[in-house]
Design a protein around this motif. Structure first.
Motif, PDB file in Angstrom:
ATOM      1  N   TYR A 104       0.822  -1.206   0.000  1.00 46.68           N
ATOM      2  CA  TYR A 104       0.000   0.000   0.000  1.00 46.68           C
ATOM      3  C   TYR A 104       0.858   1.260   0.000  1.00 46.68           C
ATOM      4  O   TYR A 104       0.561   2.226  -0.709  1.00 46.68           O
ATOM      5  CB  TYR A 104      -0.936  -0.010   1.216  1.00 46.68           C
ATOM      6  CG  TYR A 104      -2.014   1.051   1.150  1.00 46.68           C
ATOM      7  CD1 TYR A 104      -3.217   0.803   0.509  1.00 46.68           C
ATOM      8  CD2 TYR A 104      -1.810   2.307   1.706  1.00 46.68           C
ATOM      9  CE1 TYR A 104      -4.205   1.771   0.427  1.00 46.68           C
ATOM     10  CE2 TYR A 104      -2.792   3.290   1.636  1.00 46.68           C
ATOM     11  CZ  TYR A 104      -3.987   3.018   0.993  1.00 46.68           C
ATOM     12  OH  TYR A 104      -4.953   3.992   0.909  1.00 46.68           O
ATOM     13  N   LEU A 105       1.931   1.247   0.788  1.00 48.95           N
ATOM     14  CA  LEU A 105       2.817   2.421   0.861  1.00 48.95           C
ATOM     15  C   LEU A 105       3.389   2.753  -0.515  1.00 48.95           C
ATOM     16  O   LEU A 105       3.370   3.913  -0.956  1.00 48.95           O
ATOM     17  CB  LEU A 105       3.955   2.143   1.854  1.00 48.95           C
ATOM     18  CG  LEU A 105       5.049   3.218   1.929  1.00 48.95           C
ATOM     19  CD1 LEU A 105       4.488   4.526   2.487  1.00 48.95           C
ATOM     20  CD2 LEU A 105       6.221   2.728   2.791  1.00 48.95           C
ATOM     21  N   LYS A 106       3.887   1.742  -1.218  1.00 51.46           N
ATOM     22  CA  LYS A 106       4.499   1.990  -2.524  1.00 51.46           C
ATOM     23  C   LYS A 106       3.468   2.479  -3.541  1.00 51.46           C
ATOM     24  O   LYS A 106       3.757   3.360  -4.361  1.00 51.46           O
ATOM     25  CB  LYS A 106       5.213   0.724  -3.020  1.00 51.46           C
ATOM     26  CG  LYS A 106       6.498   0.457  -2.241  1.00 51.46           C
ATOM     27  CD  LYS A 106       6.949  -0.984  -2.375  1.00 51.46           C
ATOM     28  CE  LYS A 106       7.907  -1.177  -3.524  1.00 51.46           C
ATOM     29  NZ  LYS A 106       8.458  -2.565  -3.528  1.00 51.46           N
ATOM     30  N   LEU A 107       2.256   1.912  -3.498  1.00 52.72           N
ATOM     31  CA  LEU A 107       1.205   2.376  -4.410  1.00 52.72           C
ATOM     32  C   LEU A 107       0.828   3.829  -4.101  1.00 52.72           C
ATOM     33  O   LEU A 107       0.657   4.641  -5.020  1.00 52.72           O
ATOM     34  CB  LEU A 107      -0.036   1.479  -4.304  1.00 52.72           C
ATOM     35  CG  LEU A 107       0.106   0.074  -4.895  1.00 52.72           C
ATOM     36  CD1 LEU A 107      -1.128  -0.762  -4.577  1.00 52.72           C
ATOM     37  CD2 LEU A 107       0.323   0.137  -6.409  1.00 52.72           C
ATOM     38  N   ALA A 108       0.734   4.150  -2.804  1.00 46.59           N
ATOM     39  CA  ALA A 108       0.375   5.521  -2.421  1.00 46.59           C
ATOM     40  C   ALA A 108       1.465   6.503  -2.874  1.00 46.59           C
ATOM     41  O   ALA A 108       1.159   7.582  -3.404  1.00 46.59           O
ATOM     42  CB  ALA A 108       0.173   5.608  -0.909  1.00 46.59           C
ATOM     43  N   LEU A 109       2.711   6.128  -2.699  1.00 50.32           N
ATOM     44  CA  LEU A 109       3.810   7.019  -3.110  1.00 50.32           C
ATOM     45  C   LEU A 109       3.833   7.190  -4.632  1.00 50.32           C
ATOM     46  O   LEU A 109       3.975   8.303  -5.141  1.00 50.32           O
ATOM     47  CB  LEU A 109       5.151   6.471  -2.611  1.00 50.32           C
ATOM     48  CG  LEU A 109       5.365   6.583  -1.093  1.00 50.32           C
ATOM     49  CD1 LEU A 109       6.617   5.801  -0.674  1.00 50.32           C
ATOM     50  CD2 LEU A 109       5.487   8.047  -0.663  1.00 50.32           C
ATOM     51  N   ALA A 110       3.695   6.080  -5.350  1.00 45.11           N
ATOM     52  CA  ALA A 110       3.698   6.154  -6.817  1.00 45.11           C
ATOM     53  C   ALA A 110       2.597   7.098  -7.296  1.00 45.11           C
ATOM     54  O   ALA A 110       2.815   7.962  -8.159  1.00 45.11           O
ATOM     55  CB  ALA A 110       3.507   4.761  -7.413  1.00 45.11           C
ATOM     56  N   TYR A 111       1.416   6.939  -6.712  1.00 43.53           N
ATOM     57  CA  TYR A 111       0.285   7.791  -7.082  1.00 43.53           C
ATOM     58  C   TYR A 111       0.613   9.260  -6.823  1.00 43.53           C
ATOM     59  O   TYR A 111       0.381  10.125  -7.677  1.00 43.53           O
ATOM     60  CB  TYR A 111      -0.939   7.361  -6.269  1.00 43.53           C
ATOM     61  CG  TYR A 111      -2.117   8.303  -6.362  1.00 43.53           C
ATOM     62  CD1 TYR A 111      -2.854   8.404  -7.534  1.00 43.53           C
ATOM     63  CD2 TYR A 111      -2.491   9.077  -5.272  1.00 43.53           C
ATOM     64  CE1 TYR A 111      -3.941   9.260  -7.612  1.00 43.53           C
ATOM     65  CE2 TYR A 111      -3.574   9.934  -5.343  1.00 43.53           C
ATOM     66  CZ  TYR A 111      -4.291  10.030  -6.524  1.00 43.53           C
ATOM     67  OH  TYR A 111      -5.354  10.889  -6.600  1.00 43.53           O
TER      68      TYR A 111
END
Lengths: 325, 325
Positions: B194-201
């Motif tokens: 979730y952290l990586k998806l949130a950062l990418a977004y």
């Protein structure tokens, strides 16, 4: 969808009274209507009190827990797509924000999903287990309907995907694939990982029903957006080429579940929300007697006046309804 | 796309010879053409040897590493959407499968992405960093082009999303948001969270270019399918409402990168693959002189004969080309 010109009620006492008189039940979207983040809009509690007292005996809050009933005044239902919280968790949030409620007034997408699985899906006895992509709110609501589940917050799934997992999953090895799983339920999962996505995909390929608590692509927080429940379903939708049955707004599966529980007359019910494309659409497609937009959330006045999906009426803020006193 | 009737070459010596004579360069899809999983199809190495020897000096394999050159025979290029491996890793896989190759013969989607970022994107000096959703193959290829990156396999990102992360990300706090990131590159990531998806977004919202090594929704393994690189991009596509520039087949960005490196005449090149919708489409849209389908992978004979996208010719198995000897 509806080419009406929404009535602007703010500041018009008689119009507000007339509008409210048409309804016994109010379904409330929460964030953007009652509060924003941790900030409650002024007059929220008073407005709900006013509705609950109108036309009947005052609602006995905040310390007495009751099953609300429209004969005691207007019925207030909190309808939320938030799947991470159970109704009990959500009640705690409402308490913290000093908004009087009972657990029975709350209808969340996790509860909606549990109701759908237990009362609408006809699962064979040996396929009753649910594989959960999501948090404890979903688990609690499944448990409240006596639905067995795996996955979810179980730390056994919170691990790296290993090379040998390919073969175990392909072979349907019982260490990873439970033959009793008949449903995959995807909600907002802060612990989503490759293993859980791979398992969810394989369960659906093996015949499990694909459900989502809701498919909101984003989650508002801290004045911006984060991945929502829909972004947990998205990889599965792409891989499978099919959409889940969604149990949150604007899906009518949620409206059916709400009606199944509260047994109200749709013509005497009004959906209140800040988003035309979810909340207002939900009310219109559900053939409710009314929809009320508020301008304290996502949709603007322009959206409300020109969108394909327009509410019957709108106010600047929810507490403008207090003008009916 | 192409309403031709593909020529069936299996067992027809003269037709095979004629077909092969038209081309100096063969671009090979790998899985489903040369091997399946860990099983090399019989005759794969001999077929590649035959092509490399045809029309010139024999290719000096397996122990001498050379930059291949079409004057030495036909050029063989391995084109793979696999982004988890670097070219060096892939060479090791080819070695293990006893398929003679040099690193320079290999063109992977991770390498294609690195080339695209370093040579085609014009990034400002203070926006040259890449936020990686993916594995070491991507990191190695970015490093080979001297492109700075963060994310990827860094264990600092392999953690739970915490409540305070919302505010830090929203505020652009430098502990989580690096202002030099100008590209988000999404490939197959076994450590997606979730952290990586949130950062990418958030990087993309802040203006970073959205790239994907490839957007295959699935990854074949152990005779079935698992989440592919596309399922890592899927949540971002849903949240952003936009598609990434994809650097794998059938994206022509990959063909441009291959041509940029090998400088061949497209009319004298043939794409060989098992999937009409990726491999054959890649060759046709790239205006290569030829496309050759094989029936040892995903697409069936019926797909090849009736699809909108049809190869110029097809064989049952790659080694049927040995009939030209």
């Amino acid at each position: 969808m509806s080419a009406i010109t929404p009535r602007y009620l703010t500041g018009k006492t008689d119009d507000i009274k007339d509008f409210l008189d048409h309804f016994d039940v109010f379904l409330f979207d929460c964030d953007g209507v009652l509060w924003s983040g941790d900030h409650v809009f002024p007059g929220t509690a008073e407005t709900l009190d006013m509705l609950r007292s109108k036309g009947g005996i005052a609602y006995p809050y905040p310390h007495v827990q009751v099953v609300t009933n429209s004969t005691l005044g207007k019925q207030v239902v909190f309808v939320t797509n938030n799947s991470t919280k159970s109704r009990k968790d959500y009640k705690k949030k409402l308490d913290d924000l000093q908004i009087p409620s009972s657990v029975e007034d709350i209808f969340s997408s996790s509860y909606s999903s549990a109701i759908y699985i237990s009362r609408i899906l006809k699962l064979p006895e040996n396929k009753r287990k649910v594989f959960v992509l999501g948090e404890t709110g979903i688990e609690q609501e499944l448990a409240s309907e006596n639905i067995p589940y795996i996955g979810g917050t179980d730390p056994a799934y919170n691990r790296e995907f290993k090379a040998e997992d390919y073969k175990s999953i392909a072979a349907g090895d019982s260490s990873l694939i439970d033959p009793e799983v008949g449903v995959v339920l995807a909600g907002l999962d802060f612990h989503v990982n490759y293993l859980k996505l791979a398992l969810a995909y394989h369960y659906i390929r093996r015949g499990a029903v694909f459900l989502a608590t809701n498919i909101d692509s984003t989650l508002p927080n801290s004045g911006t957006l984060f991945p929502g429940a829909g972004s947990i379903s998205a990889p599965l939708i792409m891989m499978l080429g099919k959409e889940p049955v969604a149990l949150g707004k604007p899906s009518q599966a949620m409206m059916d579940a709400i009606e199944g529980k509260f047994k109200f007359d749709r013509q005497r019910a009004c959906m209140v929300g800040d988003r035309v494309n979810t909340d207002i659409r939900f009310g219109i497609e559900g053939k409710l007697g009314g929809t009320l937009g508020v301008l304290t959330g996502v949709s603007t006045k322009d959206d409300i006046l020109t969108s394909d999906v327009r509410p019957l009426a709108y106010v600047d803020t929810l507490s403008d309804l207090l003008g009916a006193k």
